[in-house]
Design a protein around this motif. Structure first.
Motif, short mmCIF file in Angstrom:
data_model
loop_
_atom_site.label_atom_id
_atom_site.label_comp_id
_atom_site.label_asym_id
_atom_site.label_seq_id
_atom_site.Cartn_x
_atom_site.Cartn_y
_atom_site.Cartn_z
N ALA A 1 -4.49 3.08 3.54
CA ALA A 1 -4.07 2.81 4.92
C ALA A 1 -2.84 1.91 4.92
O ALA A 1 -2.75 0.94 4.17
CB ALA A 1 -5.21 2.14 5.68
N SER B 1 0.84 -1.21 0.00
CA SER B 1 0.00 0.00 0.00
C SER B 1 0.87 1.25 0.00
O SER B 1 0.55 2.24 -0.67
CB SER B 1 -0.93 -0.01 1.22
N ASP C 1 -4.40 -3.29 -5.11
CA ASP C 1 -3.79 -3.51 -3.80
C ASP C 1 -4.51 -4.72 -3.22
O ASP C 1 -5.72 -4.89 -3.42
CB ASP C 1 -4.00 -2.28 -2.91
N THR D 1 -4.37 -4.04 4.96
CA THR D 1 -5.28 -4.08 3.80
C THR D 1 -6.16 -5.32 3.93
O THR D 1 -5.65 -6.43 4.07
CB THR D 1 -4.48 -4.10 2.48
MG LIG Z 1 -1.59 -2.94 2.52
#
Ligand SMILES: [Mg+2]
Ligand SMILES: Nc1nc2c(ncn2[C@@H]2O[C@H](COP(=O)(O)OP(=O)(O)OP(=O)(O)O)[C@@H](O)[C@H]2O)c(=O)[nH]1
Ligand SMILES: [Zn+2]
Length: 297
Positions: A180, A167, A211, A195
């Motif tokens: 995040a 991320s 992601d 995630t």
């Molecule tokens: Mg992540």
């Protein structure tokens, strides 16, 4: 009817990106009964409904599909790894790369967190094995331009163990992104699974990038397996040696006159790559045919 690509699946809705807008669609009854589950990356037809939502009508044929991460139609799998905490086990990279190779999907290896640990050993293995490999840092921006170039115009999915920085890399790639990210646990040396769902994002370089939740070592054992006879083709750097073994049905594990083993000994094939092959081969061998058949249906 309109066409689009599923960018997110959440709480019974499939979010379909048509290029202009994102429409929250519910699957029609026939999909719920069919065996095919819509995946992020699926190209679909949908009917916009009054009120702004839509109905998912049809999933167009897939180029490929993956179980972990759960995505479809991927051109390039970006395997993010790190030689700093949380250290990536090369077996994880090899397993994911083997699946990608067998599904007609390219693999790019990104060794992240180079500001903490240069990661040269890890990078060397994959360079030698013939994978495009980038040493980078989401923190300092090193390698970000090179990564952007490599993904431009492609549908890609970022994968790797939790906490390696998937991320963070997406945030560094695209101004305005604020996905995040989570601190790595000092005590366990692992990521925190920040995630939680797969999501496909449009980047200004023209890439669509997913992601995905990071792997834990527990997940690795549940990932899909190639058949043992086909596994040799999933290790790209074995190719020049496969027809040079003494026996035609050589398994390249410990056979006499094996050209792959000779290449490992000569340093032409990285040792850890061959170790991963043997581990996957033994795992594949342990799956009874009836069980495999059930899974392939
Ligand atoms: Mg992540
Ligand atoms: N020093 C340094 N820290 C980084 C780098 N990339 C990510 N981090 C940090 O590593 C931690 C984990 O990053 P994330 O981006 O959340 O990792 P992830 O791979 O998305 O993790 P999951 O979502 O759990 O799979 C965060 O504290 C980041 O700030 C890097 O290149 N250098
Ligand atoms: Zn052999």
């Amino acid at each position: 009817m309109s066409e689009g690509i599923i960018c997110k699946a959440l709480s019974g809705f499939y979010y379909v990106d048509s290029g202009q807008t994102v429409v929250a669609c519910r699957a029609r009854g026939k999909h719920r009964h069919a065996k095919i589950t819509p995946l992020v990356g699926d190209r679909v037809r949908f009917t916009p409904l009054p009120g702004g939502d839509g109905a998912l009508d049809e999933i167009l044929p897939r180029k490929n599909e993956f179980y972990r991460p759960a995505v479809a139609n991927i051109d390039l799998l970006v395997v993010v790894a790190s030689q700093a905490v949380p250290i990536t086990d090369p077996f994880l990279i090899d397993r994911v790369a083997a699946i990608a190779q067998s599904r007609g999907c390219e693999t790019l290896v990104c060794v992240n967190k180079c500001d903490l640990e240069p990661g040269e050993d890890l990078a060397r293995i994959y360079q030698q094995a013939g994978f495009p490999t980038i040493r980078m840092s989401a923190e300092t921006g090193e390698g970000i331009d090179q990564l952007r170039q490599a993904i431009t115009g492609k549908v890609c999915a970022f994968t790797g163990n939790s906490g390696v920085g998937k991320s963070s890399i997406l945030n560094a790639l695209e101004a305005g992104f604020d996905l995040a990210t989570g601190e790595v646990s000092d005590r366990l040396g692992r990521g925190r699974h920040t995630t939680r769902h797969v999501e496909l994002f449009r980047l200004s370089c023209g890439a669509l990038a997913a992601d995905t939740p990071g792997f834990s070592s527990f997940d690795v054992d549940k990932m899909e397996l190639e058949r043992k006879e086909k596994l040799q083709y999933a290790f790209r750097e074995f190719a020049p040696y496969l027809d040079k073994c003494q026996f035609q049905d050589c398994a390249h594990v410990k056979e006499k006159g094996c050209a792959v083993l000779a290449a490992v000994k000569a340093g032409e094939i990285p040792k850890t790559r061959h170790q991963s092959y043997v581990r996957l081969y033994e795992q594949a061998k342990a799956v009874p045919d009836w069980e495999r058949k059930k899974n392939e249906e």
